[in-house]
Write a protein that holds these residues in place. Sequence first.
Motif, PDB file in Angstrom:
ATOM      1  N   ALA A 116       0.857  -1.185   0.000  1.00  0.00           N
ATOM      2  CA  ALA A 116       0.000   0.000   0.000  1.00  0.00           C
ATOM      3  C   ALA A 116       0.891   1.232   0.000  1.00  0.00           C
ATOM      4  O   ALA A 116       1.832   1.329   0.787  1.00  0.00           O
ATOM      5  N   ILE A 117       0.633   2.150  -0.922  1.00  0.00           N
ATOM      6  CA  ILE A 117       1.391   3.392  -1.056  1.00  0.00           C
ATOM      7  C   ILE A 117       0.416   4.558  -0.930  1.00  0.00           C
ATOM      8  O   ILE A 117      -0.614   4.584  -1.605  1.00  0.00           O
ATOM      9  N   TRP A 118       0.753   5.540  -0.103  1.00  0.00           N
ATOM     10  CA  TRP A 118      -0.082   6.721   0.086  1.00  0.00           C
ATOM     11  C   TRP A 118       0.639   7.912  -0.497  1.00  0.00           C
ATOM     12  O   TRP A 118       1.687   8.311  -0.027  1.00  0.00           O
ATOM     13  N   ARG A 119       0.086   8.455  -1.570  1.00  0.00           N
ATOM     14  CA  ARG A 119       0.680   9.630  -2.218  1.00  0.00           C
ATOM     15  C   ARG A 119      -0.434  10.635  -2.473  1.00  0.00           C
ATOM     16  O   ARG A 119      -1.471  10.283  -3.021  1.00  0.00           O
ATOM     17  N   SER A 141      -7.214  13.489   3.177  1.00  0.00           N
ATOM     18  CA  SER A 141      -6.043  13.941   3.932  1.00  0.00           C
ATOM     19  C   SER A 141      -4.993  14.551   3.027  1.00  0.00           C
ATOM     20  O   SER A 141      -4.625  13.977   2.008  1.00  0.00           O
ATOM     21  N   GLU A 142      -4.509  15.715   3.432  1.00  0.00           N
ATOM     22  CA  GLU A 142      -3.438  16.397   2.711  1.00  0.00           C
ATOM     23  C   GLU A 142      -2.067  15.904   3.160  1.00  0.00           C
ATOM     24  O   GLU A 142      -1.105  15.962   2.426  1.00  0.00           O
ATOM     25  N   SER A 143      -1.980  15.451   4.393  1.00  0.00           N
ATOM     26  CA  SER A 143      -0.705  15.060   4.983  1.00  0.00           C
ATOM     27  C   SER A 143      -0.821  13.643   5.521  1.00  0.00           C
ATOM     28  O   SER A 143      -1.739  13.329   6.268  1.00  0.00           O
ATOM     29  N   GLN A 144       0.093  12.782   5.123  1.00  0.00           N
ATOM     30  CA  GLN A 144       0.061  11.382   5.505  1.00  0.00           C
ATOM     31  C   GLN A 144       1.079  11.122   6.601  1.00  0.00           C
ATOM     32  O   GLN A 144       2.251  11.443   6.453  1.00  0.00           O
ATOM     33  N   LEU A 145       0.639  10.518   7.693  1.00  0.00           N
ATOM     34  CA  LEU A 145       1.527  10.246   8.810  1.00  0.00           C
ATOM     35  C   LEU A 145       1.914   8.777   8.892  1.00  0.00           C
ATOM     36  O   LEU A 145       3.068   8.449   9.142  1.00  0.00           O
ATOM     37  N   ALA A 146       0.949   7.883   8.705  1.00  0.00           N
ATOM     38  CA  ALA A 146       1.242   6.458   8.848  1.00  0.00           C
ATOM     39  C   ALA A 146       0.210   5.638   8.090  1.00  0.00           C
ATOM     40  O   ALA A 146      -0.921   6.068   7.877  1.00  0.00           O
ATOM     41  N   LEU A 147       0.628   4.445   7.708  1.00  0.00           N
ATOM     42  CA  LEU A 147      -0.208   3.496   6.987  1.00  0.00           C
ATOM     43  C   LEU A 147       0.151   2.114   7.500  1.00  0.00           C
ATOM     44  O   LEU A 147       1.342   1.797   7.642  1.00  0.00           O
ATOM     45  N   GLU A 148      -0.853   1.290   7.788  1.00  0.00           N
ATOM     46  CA  GLU A 148      -0.584  -0.026   8.368  1.00  0.00           C
ATOM     47  C   GLU A 148      -1.728  -0.981   8.052  1.00  0.00           C
ATOM     48  O   GLU A 148      -2.887  -0.581   8.033  1.00  0.00           O
ATOM     49  N   ASN A 152      -4.582  -9.359  10.662  1.00  0.00           N
ATOM     50  CA  ASN A 152      -5.254 -10.374   9.844  1.00  0.00           C
ATOM     51  C   ASN A 152      -5.330  -9.982   8.372  1.00  0.00           C
ATOM     52  O   ASN A 152      -5.841 -10.741   7.549  1.00  0.00           O
ATOM     53  N   GLY A 153      -4.837  -8.792   8.012  1.00  0.00           N
ATOM     54  CA  GLY A 153      -4.801  -8.359   6.622  1.00  0.00           C
ATOM     55  C   GLY A 153      -6.139  -7.922   6.059  1.00  0.00           C
ATOM     56  O   GLY A 153      -6.241  -7.624   4.872  1.00  0.00           O
ATOM     57  N   GLN A 154      -7.178  -7.857   6.878  1.00  0.00           N
ATOM     58  CA  GLN A 154      -8.502  -7.512   6.365  1.00  0.00           C
ATOM     59  C   GLN A 154      -8.777  -6.011   6.338  1.00  0.00           C
ATOM     60  O   GLN A 154      -9.733  -5.574   5.713  1.00  0.00           O
ATOM     61  N   TYR A 155      -7.937  -5.230   7.030  1.00  0.00           N
ATOM     62  CA  TYR A 155      -8.150  -3.793   7.097  1.00  0.00           C
ATOM     63  C   TYR A 155      -6.855  -3.054   6.812  1.00  0.00           C
ATOM     64  O   TYR A 155      -5.766  -3.533   7.116  1.00  0.00           O
ATOM     65  N   LEU A 156      -7.004  -1.865   6.255  1.00  0.00           N
ATOM     66  CA  LEU A 156      -5.897  -0.952   6.060  1.00  0.00           C
ATOM     67  C   LEU A 156      -6.201   0.283   6.900  1.00  0.00           C
ATOM     68  O   LEU A 156      -7.300   0.835   6.827  1.00  0.00           O
ATOM     69  N   LEU A 157      -5.238   0.695   7.703  1.00  0.00           N
ATOM     70  CA  LEU A 157      -5.413   1.831   8.600  1.00  0.00           C
ATOM     71  C   LEU A 157      -4.480   2.957   8.173  1.00  0.00           C
ATOM     72  O   LEU A 157      -3.334   2.700   7.807  1.00  0.00           O
ATOM     73  N   GLY A 158      -4.974   4.173   8.229  1.00  0.00           N
ATOM     74  CA  GLY A 158      -4.160   5.334   7.884  1.00  0.00           C
ATOM     75  C   GLY A 158      -4.386   6.456   8.877  1.00  0.00           C
ATOM     76  O   GLY A 158      -5.479   6.594   9.432  1.00  0.00           O
ATOM     77  N   ILE A 159      -3.357   7.238   9.112  1.00  0.00           N
ATOM     78  CA  ILE A 159      -3.466   8.435   9.944  1.00  0.00           C
ATOM     79  C   ILE A 159      -3.006   9.607   9.090  1.00  0.00           C
ATOM     80  O   ILE A 159      -1.928   9.564   8.510  1.00  0.00           O
ATOM     81  N   GLY A 160      -3.836  10.643   9.016  1.00  0.00           N
ATOM     82  CA  GLY A 160      -3.483  11.803   8.212  1.00  0.00           C
ATOM     83  C   GLY A 160      -4.149  13.063   8.725  1.00  0.00           C
ATOM     84  O   GLY A 160      -4.993  13.023   9.625  1.00  0.00           O
ATOM     85  N   HIS A 161      -3.756  14.186   8.134  1.00  0.00           N
ATOM     86  CA  HIS A 161      -4.332  15.492   8.444  1.00  0.00           C
ATOM     87  C   HIS A 161      -5.039  16.007   7.198  1.00  0.00           C
ATOM     88  O   HIS A 161      -4.542  15.852   6.093  1.00  0.00           O
ATOM     89  N   SER A 162      -6.171  16.679   7.398  1.00  0.00           N
ATOM     90  CA  SER A 162      -6.879  17.236   6.245  1.00  0.00           C
ATOM     91  C   SER A 162      -6.342  18.601   5.846  1.00  0.00           C
ATOM     92  O   SER A 162      -6.654  19.092   4.780  1.00  0.00           O
ATOM     93  N   GLY A 163      -5.536  19.202   6.663  1.00  0.00           N
ATOM     94  CA  GLY A 163      -4.947  20.507   6.362  1.00  0.00           C
ATOM     95  C   GLY A 163      -3.526  20.544   6.862  1.00  0.00           C
ATOM     96  O   GLY A 163      -2.715  19.710   6.500  1.00  0.00           O
TER      97      GLY A 163
END
Length: 180
Positions: A116-119, A141-148, A152-163
Amino acid sequence: LWDLQEGQCVSKLVEHSGFIQSLSASPDGSLVAMGLSGLADTDGNRVAVIEVGSGEVLCELKGDRAIFLSTGPWLAVRNPDEGTITKWETPDCELIGVVEASGDAFAIDPRDILLAIWRGKIIELLDIETGASLAEVETDSESQLALEFSPNGQYLLGIGHSGSVRDPATVMIWALGDSR
């Protein structure tokens, strides 16, 4: 390294005056990969692969973030300067694959099949071997902090900022369903 029973530091692997961008342990716990940046003595960021028992730096790879794959002695390294994720066999640090993929955050699913790549505002799921695009999801989200990936591989989690990074962070969770 910490002795959890005693609550004490028993070993320092590498002293570094810049930023540590990532830290990943091999599945068997014998190796650690540290993504280092802010290096005055080199021409860019690097990932140090370190043997835990001896503290020896086995190799330094070009890149800033690293993740050990869960199914074997392989390490994925993000190189933002070249827009690639490289795959290395450890502990020999032999290059075994390159995927053209650039982004601010990346993750690998627990079966080592999906990358998974967040750009920008897009998260793309790629085949880790071929780099073929399998799915995309748009975020706000404008700013990406983390992706995991979930264990169990069933979910993708992301943390980001909208501004700006001063805005509250948002945790986003996507069910992968048939994308897996």
